[in-house]
Design a protein around this motif. Structure first.
Motif, PDB file in Angstrom:
ATOM      1  N   LEU A 157       8.184  14.782 -30.798  1.00  0.00           N
ATOM      2  CA  LEU A 157       6.767  14.513 -31.025  1.00  0.00           C
ATOM      3  C   LEU A 157       6.069  14.114 -29.734  1.00  0.00           C
ATOM      4  CD1 LEU A 157       6.314  12.592 -34.403  1.00  0.00           C
ATOM      5  CD2 LEU A 157       5.773  14.944 -33.855  1.00  0.00           C
ATOM      6  N   VAL A 158       6.742  13.312 -28.926  1.00  0.00           N
ATOM      7  CA  VAL A 158       6.180  12.909 -27.639  1.00  0.00           C
ATOM      8  C   VAL A 158       5.981  14.133 -26.759  1.00  0.00           C
ATOM      9  CG1 VAL A 158       6.539  11.501 -25.566  1.00  0.00           C
ATOM     10  CG2 VAL A 158       7.262  10.636 -27.801  1.00  0.00           C
ATOM     11  N   GLU A 159       6.967  15.021 -26.776  1.00  0.00           N
ATOM     12  CA  GLU A 159       6.900  16.222 -25.945  1.00  0.00           C
ATOM     13  C   GLU A 159       5.782  17.162 -26.395  1.00  0.00           C
ATOM     14  OE1 GLU A 159      10.858  17.581 -26.549  1.00  0.00           O
ATOM     15  OE2 GLU A 159      11.758  16.142 -25.164  1.00  0.00           O
ATOM     16  N   LYS A 160       5.522  17.209 -27.694  1.00  0.00           N
ATOM     17  CA  LYS A 160       4.507  18.135 -28.224  1.00  0.00           C
ATOM     18  C   LYS A 160       3.113  17.515 -28.284  1.00  0.00           C
ATOM     19  CE  LYS A 160       6.476  19.015 -32.131  1.00  0.00           C
ATOM     20  NZ  LYS A 160       6.718  19.581 -33.487  1.00  0.00           N
ATOM     21  N   LEU A 161       3.038  16.240 -28.665  1.00  0.00           N
ATOM     22  CA  LEU A 161       1.732  15.634 -28.970  1.00  0.00           C
ATOM     23  C   LEU A 161       1.340  14.501 -28.032  1.00  0.00           C
ATOM     24  CD1 LEU A 161       2.075  15.591 -32.870  1.00  0.00           C
ATOM     25  CD2 LEU A 161       0.849  17.244 -31.465  1.00  0.00           C
ATOM     26  N   GLY A 162       2.191  14.203 -27.065  1.00  0.00           N
ATOM     27  CA  GLY A 162       1.813  13.223 -26.061  1.00  0.00           C
ATOM     28  C   GLY A 162       2.307  11.821 -26.330  1.00  0.00           C
ATOM     29  N   ASN A 163       2.125  10.994 -25.321  1.00  0.00           N
ATOM     30  CA  ASN A 163       2.598   9.620 -25.325  1.00  0.00           C
ATOM     31  C   ASN A 163       1.462   8.670 -25.661  1.00  0.00           C
ATOM     32  OD1 ASN A 163       4.690   7.716 -24.929  1.00  0.00           O
ATOM     33  ND2 ASN A 163       5.420   8.832 -23.154  1.00  0.00           N
ATOM     34  N   LEU A 164       1.678   7.375 -25.465  1.00  0.00           N
ATOM     35  CA  LEU A 164       0.640   6.380 -25.722  1.00  0.00           C
ATOM     36  C   LEU A 164      -0.514   6.512 -24.731  1.00  0.00           C
ATOM     37  CD1 LEU A 164       2.943   3.322 -26.370  1.00  0.00           C
ATOM     38  CD2 LEU A 164       1.431   4.357 -28.036  1.00  0.00           C
ATOM     39  N   ASP A 165      -1.697   6.233 -25.205  1.00  0.00           N
ATOM     40  CA  ASP A 165      -2.901   6.256 -24.378  1.00  0.00           C
ATOM     41  C   ASP A 165      -2.991   4.935 -23.626  1.00  0.00           C
ATOM     42  OD1 ASP A 165      -5.472   6.171 -23.326  1.00  0.00           O
ATOM     43  OD2 ASP A 165      -6.432   6.993 -25.110  1.00  0.00           O
ATOM     44  N   ILE A 166      -2.809   4.961 -22.306  1.00  0.00           N
ATOM     45  CA  ILE A 166      -2.761   3.713 -21.533  1.00  0.00           C
ATOM     46  C   ILE A 166      -4.134   3.067 -21.372  1.00  0.00           C
ATOM     47  CG2 ILE A 166      -0.681   4.422 -20.292  1.00  0.00           C
ATOM     48  CD1 ILE A 166      -2.442   4.932 -17.841  1.00  0.00           C
ATOM     49  N   SER A 167      -5.202   3.735 -21.799  1.00  0.00           N
ATOM     50  CA  SER A 167      -6.520   3.114 -21.752  1.00  0.00           C
ATOM     51  C   SER A 167      -6.722   2.126 -22.895  1.00  0.00           C
ATOM     52  CB  SER A 167      -7.620   4.172 -21.787  1.00  0.00           C
ATOM     53  OG  SER A 167      -7.722   4.765 -23.076  1.00  0.00           O
ATOM     54  N   LEU A 168      -5.824   2.169 -23.888  1.00  0.00           N
ATOM     55  CA  LEU A 168      -5.929   1.283 -25.044  1.00  0.00           C
ATOM     56  C   LEU A 168      -5.015   0.076 -24.875  1.00  0.00           C
ATOM     57  CD1 LEU A 168      -5.881   4.004 -27.853  1.00  0.00           C
ATOM     58  CD2 LEU A 168      -7.887   2.868 -26.865  1.00  0.00           C
ATOM     59  N   ASN A 169      -5.538  -1.098 -25.180  1.00  0.00           N
ATOM     60  CA  ASN A 169      -4.768  -2.331 -25.018  1.00  0.00           C
ATOM     61  C   ASN A 169      -4.356  -2.962 -26.336  1.00  0.00           C
ATOM     62  OD1 ASN A 169      -4.951  -2.500 -22.092  1.00  0.00           O
ATOM     63  ND2 ASN A 169      -7.124  -2.949 -22.395  1.00  0.00           N
ATOM     64  N   TYR A 170      -5.014  -2.597 -27.432  1.00  0.00           N
ATOM     65  CA  TYR A 170      -4.748  -3.240 -28.715  1.00  0.00           C
ATOM     66  C   TYR A 170      -4.357  -2.259 -29.820  1.00  0.00           C
ATOM     67  CZ  TYR A 170      -7.021  -7.171 -26.433  1.00  0.00           C
ATOM     68  OH  TYR A 170      -7.339  -8.174 -25.549  1.00  0.00           O
ATOM     69  N   CYS A 171      -4.958  -1.091 -29.839  1.00  0.00           N
ATOM     70  CA  CYS A 171      -4.721  -0.154 -30.952  1.00  0.00           C
ATOM     71  C   CYS A 171      -3.970   1.084 -30.492  1.00  0.00           C
ATOM     72  CB  CYS A 171      -6.030   0.220 -31.625  1.00  0.00           C
ATOM     73  SG  CYS A 171      -7.160   1.220 -30.624  1.00  0.00           S
ATOM     74  N   MET A 172      -3.171   0.956 -29.432  1.00  0.00           N
ATOM     75  CA  MET A 172      -2.436   2.123 -28.928  1.00  0.00           C
ATOM     76  C   MET A 172      -1.462   2.680 -29.966  1.00  0.00           C
ATOM     77  SD  MET A 172      -0.878  -0.870 -28.157  1.00  0.00           S
ATOM     78  CE  MET A 172      -1.390  -1.422 -26.540  1.00  0.00           C
ATOM     79  N   ASP A 173      -0.864   1.808 -30.766  1.00  0.00           N
ATOM     80  CA  ASP A 173       0.049   2.283 -31.799  1.00  0.00           C
ATOM     81  C   ASP A 173      -0.712   2.998 -32.913  1.00  0.00           C
ATOM     82  OD1 ASP A 173      -1.131  -0.174 -32.390  1.00  0.00           O
ATOM     83  OD2 ASP A 173       0.518  -0.846 -33.663  1.00  0.00           O
ATOM     84  N   TYR A 174      -1.811   2.406 -33.339  1.00  0.00           N
ATOM     85  CA  TYR A 174      -2.628   3.005 -34.399  1.00  0.00           C
ATOM     86  C   TYR A 174      -3.131   4.387 -33.990  1.00  0.00           C
ATOM     87  CZ  TYR A 174      -6.277   3.115 -38.068  1.00  0.00           C
ATOM     88  OH  TYR A 174      -7.069   3.445 -39.136  1.00  0.00           O
ATOM     89  N   GLU A 175      -3.611   4.515 -32.761  1.00  0.00           N
ATOM     90  CA  GLU A 175      -4.070   5.819 -32.281  1.00  0.00           C
ATOM     91  C   GLU A 175      -2.938   6.831 -32.275  1.00  0.00           C
ATOM     92  OE1 GLU A 175      -4.772   9.142 -29.677  1.00  0.00           O
ATOM     93  OE2 GLU A 175      -3.375   7.511 -29.178  1.00  0.00           O
ATOM     94  N   LEU A 176      -1.725   6.383 -31.918  1.00  0.00           N
ATOM     95  CA  LEU A 176      -0.569   7.288 -31.903  1.00  0.00           C
ATOM     96  C   LEU A 176      -0.226   7.750 -33.313  1.00  0.00           C
ATOM     97  CD1 LEU A 176       1.378   8.391 -29.658  1.00  0.00           C
ATOM     98  CD2 LEU A 176       3.031   6.705 -30.496  1.00  0.00           C
ATOM     99  N   TRP A 177      -0.257   6.832 -34.285  1.00  0.00           N
ATOM    100  CA  TRP A 177       0.044   7.221 -35.674  1.00  0.00           C
ATOM    101  C   TRP A 177      -1.002   8.218 -36.172  1.00  0.00           C
ATOM    102  CZ3 TRP A 177       3.923   5.300 -33.988  1.00  0.00           C
ATOM    103  CH2 TRP A 177       4.265   3.961 -33.900  1.00  0.00           C
ATOM    104  N   LEU A 178      -2.264   8.000 -35.825  1.00  0.00           N
ATOM    105  CA  LEU A 178      -3.310   8.932 -36.245  1.00  0.00           C
ATOM    106  C   LEU A 178      -3.114  10.305 -35.610  1.00  0.00           C
ATOM    107  CD1 LEU A 178      -6.370   6.515 -36.019  1.00  0.00           C
ATOM    108  CD2 LEU A 178      -5.480   7.554 -38.117  1.00  0.00           C
ATOM    109  N   ARG A 179      -2.723  10.315 -34.348  1.00  0.00           N
ATOM    110  CA  ARG A 179      -2.512  11.581 -33.639  1.00  0.00           C
ATOM    111  C   ARG A 179      -1.312  12.327 -34.210  1.00  0.00           C
ATOM    112  NH1 ARG A 179      -0.555  11.204 -27.950  1.00  0.00           N
ATOM    113  NH2 ARG A 179      -1.737   9.250 -28.003  1.00  0.00           N
ATOM    114  N   TYR A 180      -0.189  11.614 -34.406  1.00  0.00           N
ATOM    115  CA  TYR A 180       0.997  12.257 -34.956  1.00  0.00           C
ATOM    116  C   TYR A 180       0.794  12.629 -36.428  1.00  0.00           C
ATOM    117  CZ  TYR A 180       3.752  10.812 -30.833  1.00  0.00           C
ATOM    118  OH  TYR A 180       4.252  10.638 -29.558  1.00  0.00           O
ATOM    119  N   GLY A 181       0.128  11.732 -37.164  1.00  0.00           N
ATOM    120  CA  GLY A 181      -0.053  11.964 -38.595  1.00  0.00           C
ATOM    121  C   GLY A 181      -0.965  13.120 -38.927  1.00  0.00           C
ATOM    122  N   GLU A 182      -1.806  13.501 -37.982  1.00  0.00           N
ATOM    123  CA  GLU A 182      -2.677  14.650 -38.196  1.00  0.00           C
ATOM    124  C   GLU A 182      -1.875  15.942 -38.329  1.00  0.00           C
ATOM    125  OE1 GLU A 182      -6.870  16.374 -36.310  1.00  0.00           O
ATOM    126  OE2 GLU A 182      -5.576  15.063 -35.102  1.00  0.00           O
TER     127      GLU A 182
END
Length: 307
Positions: A157-182
């Motif tokens: 999933l990391v290889e296909k859809l990317g890693n954590l967004d380093i611009s985010l300090n609090y909701c980086m996990d939530y953004e990742l779940w939304l990106r992967y869950g799409e």
């Protein structure tokens, strides 16, 4: 097929908790696991603790660009198929990896697994269960019901859809779940996997207003739409953080309701978001029936109380 776990822990000045995190990882009943800790240059007791476990894990301690950057580093420095990321003040419960591994091995199509979790205090005592829900992507946009340390995902999933967004300090996990869950349905396991620590100085409780603002900005920037639930949540936190009004004090309830309505209207205007008839009806209800309203029932996890 024998799947290897890559466990990553970002760390910075968490010496009072990190050994409990480490021990909760090392006690997992799996044969094939690598553990990487990426510390941001801590000057507390963290390094002396890490040195005790040199034969059981790898670690680095150097300046980074924040938590997301540290996690991304750790993922890049490991090779296992299953990625487990746990912060340096959280814990896994015994037997978690064994269950997760079995599910992944028996379901080659499953890309992400998540389970139940508890909010715990500084002494590992349960505050309350995390409000985990069965998988529903549209519901995930309304509320983050997935607890970060209780999530495991495949490296592909990391290889296909990317890693954590380093611009985010609090909701980086939530953004990742939304990106992967799409793109992928998450598999929900009704087993309690982890304890997520809540205490007055941690990021979640210590910066609620900033964290909520980051979530609304993230939705606007990445999805071009902020769900009403998050905008209302931000308004609620803003009133609590910027006034002396207590929504649980009956004598202040009318003033709180008024402040919440004013703040909500301002936030919709600021974000240039259309106020639907449903939201208008909600605000009318808040004014006439504040004791029965949503904001009266909503409670944040409290690190000072246990059950």
């Amino acid at each position: 097929m024998n799947l290897q776990f890559s466990v990553v822990t970002p760390s910075f000045r968490q010496g009072r908790f990190i050994e409990r995190t480490i021990q909760s990882v090392l006690c997992q009943e799996v044969d094939d696991m690598e553990y990487m800790i990426c510390d941001g240059g801590s000057e507390d007791e963290t390094i002396s603790i890490l040195n005790k476990y040199n034969s059981q894990l790898r670690w680095i301690s150097e300046p980074d660009q924040g938590q997301s950057d540290a996690i991304n580093k750790g993922i890049a420095m490991t090779t296992g198929e299953i990625i487990a990321w746990i912060n340096s003040d959280d814990i896994y419960y015994p037997g978690t990896f064994k269950i997760v591994k079995q599910v992944f091995e028996n379901n080659s199509d499953v890309q992400v697994i998540y389970g139940n979790a508890n909010w715990i205090d500084e002494f590992d005592k349960i505050i309350q269960p995390f409000p985990t829900e069965p998988w529903n992507y549209q519901r995930l946009k309304e509320t983050c019901y997935v607890c970060q340390p209780a999530v495991f995902f495949r490296r592909t999933l990391v290889e296909k859809l990317g890693n954590l967004d380093i611009s985010l300090n609090y909701c980086m996990d939530y953004e990742l779940w939304l990106r992967y869950g799409e793109h992928h349905k998450f598999k929900y396991i009704t087993h309690t996997f982890a304890g997520s620590r809540m205490y007055s100085s941690n990021k979640t409780l210590g910066s609620r207003l900033v964290a909520h603002r980051e979530i609304t900005d993230m939705f606007q920037n990445k999805f071009r739409r902020i769900p009403d639930s998050w905008l209302l949540g931000y308004a609620l936190v803003k009133v609590e953080e910027t006034t002396n009004l207590n929504r649980f004090n009956d004598s202040q309830l009318k003033d709180f309701s008024k402040a919440l309505i004013q703040t909500t209207l301002l936030e919709y205007k600021t974000k240039k978001k259309f106020i639907s008839p449903l939201i208008i009806a909600k605000m009318v209800f808040w004014w006439f029936f504040p004791k029965l309203s949503w904001f009266r029932r909503t409670k944040w996890p409290n690190a000072e109380s246990n059950n």
